[in-house]
Design a protein around this motif. Structure first.
Motif, short mmCIF file in Angstrom:
data_model
loop_
_atom_site.label_atom_id
_atom_site.label_comp_id
_atom_site.label_asym_id
_atom_site.label_seq_id
_atom_site.Cartn_x
_atom_site.Cartn_y
_atom_site.Cartn_z
N GLU A 45 -3.13 -6.77 -1.05
CA GLU A 45 -4.13 -5.95 -0.35
C GLU A 45 -5.12 -6.87 0.33
O GLU A 45 -5.30 -8.02 -0.06
N ARG A 48 2.49 1.80 -3.33
CA ARG A 48 1.54 2.37 -4.30
C ARG A 48 1.32 3.86 -4.04
O ARG A 48 1.27 4.67 -4.97
N LYS A 49 1.22 4.22 -2.79
CA LYS A 49 0.98 5.62 -2.42
C LYS A 49 2.13 6.51 -2.87
O LYS A 49 1.92 7.61 -3.41
N THR A 98 4.28 5.84 -5.27
CA THR A 98 4.30 5.84 -6.73
C THR A 98 3.30 6.85 -7.27
O THR A 98 3.59 7.61 -8.22
N GLU A 99 2.11 6.89 -6.67
CA GLU A 99 1.09 7.84 -7.08
C GLU A 99 1.53 9.27 -6.85
O GLU A 99 1.11 10.20 -7.56
N ALA A 100 2.44 9.46 -5.85
CA ALA A 100 2.95 10.81 -5.55
C ALA A 100 4.13 11.18 -6.44
O ALA A 100 4.72 12.26 -6.30
N GLY A 101 4.50 10.27 -7.34
CA GLY A 101 5.58 10.56 -8.28
C GLY A 101 6.96 10.24 -7.77
O GLY A 101 7.97 10.66 -8.37
N SER A 134 0.82 -1.21 0.00
CA SER A 134 0.00 0.00 0.00
C SER A 134 0.86 1.26 0.00
O SER A 134 0.60 2.21 -0.76
#
Length: 580
Positions: free
Chosen positions: A578, A463-464, A466-469, A460
């Protein structure tokens, strides 16, 4: 990378230097010198017993040895302090760079981190399950299957060449009983009403086998005597049951390398060859056994039998291999089977038995010792019973099986992953309570969920980020500035990761895969603890405003995820990405 092994090498090299300097006498053996985690984490990072085990052979006081060794160890930049405790234990504190290096090593090696050369490619045969081919596998077989499979995977991870083997008990009278039971289902498939005499197998699982037999032979066996159908039905039924057993094992994620038929020992000279081997060593003789210990049966009488001198190889009494009427005892084919394994060139043998086979341990070890001339060790692991509960009550028998709860009953209720992990939450020789409700419970009290939740948390946060760049692939994380991992809580978690290679070797040496499950629980607890501390201490949170800081902290989390995945892989459990 095995940091504990590295520090032990540092300790022993300094002990060698003390010998050269005259601080210790020559000729001391360092085999019993250990470096391990201290019992109390507040005492340091690692502890060595060197002074304690060398004091007596050296003729010196433990503390004098410890003081001299401590002075030398602190000259190494890896050791920040060495403190003598109690009568002579030595507690070491290590440089943070070592723990930071563990994180990088995990990410560089991936799930191969902790793999060991301990086994040196030695060939090990692990025989497990080996149930009679007379019906579905029951819950007791489930525990043995999980234990044996996890042990085989552990040994493979530790550098052994492993063969997973299933011994098909198809040479005894129970297979004739199976054939007669299938014949009754065959008659039933032809519309006849049948009754199952006491001792036969009335379970519904044979209905399909009876119908399949009808499809194959039509009415050729209807109302015919056993002499016309017993052998063919026996072979047909055994193969049908083995198909069922293979499917059951497959549902649990167990795949054997080899199936060995007991029947293949008869009429092939294998039993005779094994007994002849023992005879050539002077271990077979004609004699009369003493009466059984305790209450002597009324019909017991002394009789001359062919006996194996098992007492010369550690057994309590000699064992019969041939009855007075010239037929083989049950022990004889077991000797032949293990003789075959020895002849196949294995360096070590492991048998996984049910708890009711405790009386077989000494005689089988004696047989293998005699057959191999003491060169092939046999370890026998007994799996204790499993008590099943659901809704607070004992779980009732399976209608399909007729008399017991099947492996499929368990897997269908909770899944293969939860079944496998939970079966390893106790040592194999301890009783195990398996509560269906608790195994599915999403709480800290459920070790399966707790470890899976830790891995899912890591996935998790990756992923978080990665989503923030933020780049958080393993290659990037391995090269991150890990000096930013300087909080004691972070270093302590890295220290737990450092224990993994040592744990693998310890568990493999003792043939105890449950140690892996215990360790994963401890690692998960440490990760959850650091995660929760981040609620109160912002600088401990895995995602920071600064990308470099985020990478270093996620590197630590990801390293935990990698080791958890490796450990679960040994246990045969898929790591959760997950949880819902």
């Amino acid at each position: 990378m095995n940091l504990f092994a590295d520090i032990r090498t540092l300790v022993t090299s300094n002990l060698d230097a003390m010998v050269d300097a005259g601080q210790l006498p020559a000729g001391l053996a360092f085999d019993n010198v250990t470096v391990e985690p201290p019992r109390d984490a507040t005492h340091g990072d690692m502890a060595t017993n060197a002074a304690m085990v060398l004091a007596k052979p050296a003729g010196l006081k433990p503390r004098d040895i410890a003081d001299a060794l401590a002075t030398r160890l602190t000259d190494d930049p890896r050791v920040t302090s060495a403190e003598v405790a109690g009568p002579g234990f030595l507690n070491l504190r290590l440089s943070p760079s070592l723990w930071q290096g563990v994180v990088a090593a995990v990410l560089a090696a991936g799930t191969d981190f902790g793999r060991s050369g301990l086994g040196q490619g030695k060939k090990v045969n692990v025989e497990y399950v080996s149930a009679n081919p007379t019906g579905p596998l029951h819950v007791g077989h489930t525990r043995g299957a999980v234990f044996g499979d996890a042990l085989a995977s552990l040994l493979d991870f530790a550098g052994f060449e492993v063969t997973r083997e299933y011994y098909i008990n198809d040479g005894g009278g129970q297979v004739d009983v199976l054939a007669r039971s299938v014949y009754l289902r065959y008659l039933e498939a032809h519309g006849q009403e049948v009754t199952f005499p006491e001792g036969t197998y009335p379970g519904d699982y044979l209905v399909a086998v009876g119908e399949a037999l009808k499809t194959k032979v039509g009415d050729a066996f209807v109302d015919k005597g056993e002499q016309f159908w017993l052998q063919e039905v026996r072979e047909f039924s055994t193969e049908a049951m083995m198909d069922l057993i293979r499917a059951d094992l497959g549902a649990l994620g167990v795949k054997m390398d080899r199936f060995f038929s007991e029947k293949s020992l008869y009429g092939t000279g294998l039993i005779e060859a094994s007994i002849e081997d023992l005879k050539s060593k002077g271990l077979i003789y004609e004699g009369t056994l003493e009466p059984p210990k305790g209450k002597v049966p009324e019909d017991w009488e002394p009789r001359v039998q062919t006996l194996f001198k098992s007492t010369e190889h550690g057994d309590d009494v000699d064992r019969p291999v041939m009855k007075s009427d010239g037929s083989w005892t049950y022990f004889a084919p077991d000797i032949a089977y293990h003789f075959d394994k020895v002849q196949r060139g294995y360096d070590a043998l492991i048998d996984v038995f049910g708890a009711d086979h405790g009386g077989y341990v000494k005689r089988m070890k004696a047989a293998v010792s005699a057959l191999s001339g003491g060169s092939v060790p046999l370890d026998i692991k007994l799996c204790q019973l499993v008590k099943l509960f659901k809704n607070g009550e004992p779980f009732k028998m399976s209608k399909r099986a007729g008399t017991f709860v099947t492996l499929r009953d368990v897997v269908d209720q909770v899944g293969a992953d939860a079944t496998r992990f939970h079966m390893l939450t106790r040592k194999n020789d301890a009783m195990l309570d398996f509560d269906f409700d608790k195994v599915l419970e999403q709480s800290r009290e459920n070790p399966v969920f707790y470890v899976q939740y830790a891995h899912a948390r890591v996935a998790s946060v990756v992923r978080k980020a990665t989503e923030a760049g933020v780049a958080v692939d393993d290659a990037t994380l391995a090269g991150a500035d890990l000096t930013k991992l300087d909080h004691q809580a972070e270093l302590a978690l890295a220290g737990k990761l450092a224990e993994w290679p040592r744990l693998v070797e310890t568990a493999a040496r003792s043939n105890e895969p449950h140690r892996v499950a215990f360790y994963l629980g401890e690692l998960a607890a440490a990760l959850h603890g650091l995660w929760n501390r981040g609620n109160d201490v912002p600088e401990l949170r895995f995602v920071q405003d600064d990308a470099a800081a985020t990478q270093s902290k996620i590197a630590l989390a990801r390293a935990c995820g990698v080791v958890i995945a490796a450990g679960l892989g040994i246990l045969g459990v898929e790591p959760a990405e997950e949880l819902r």
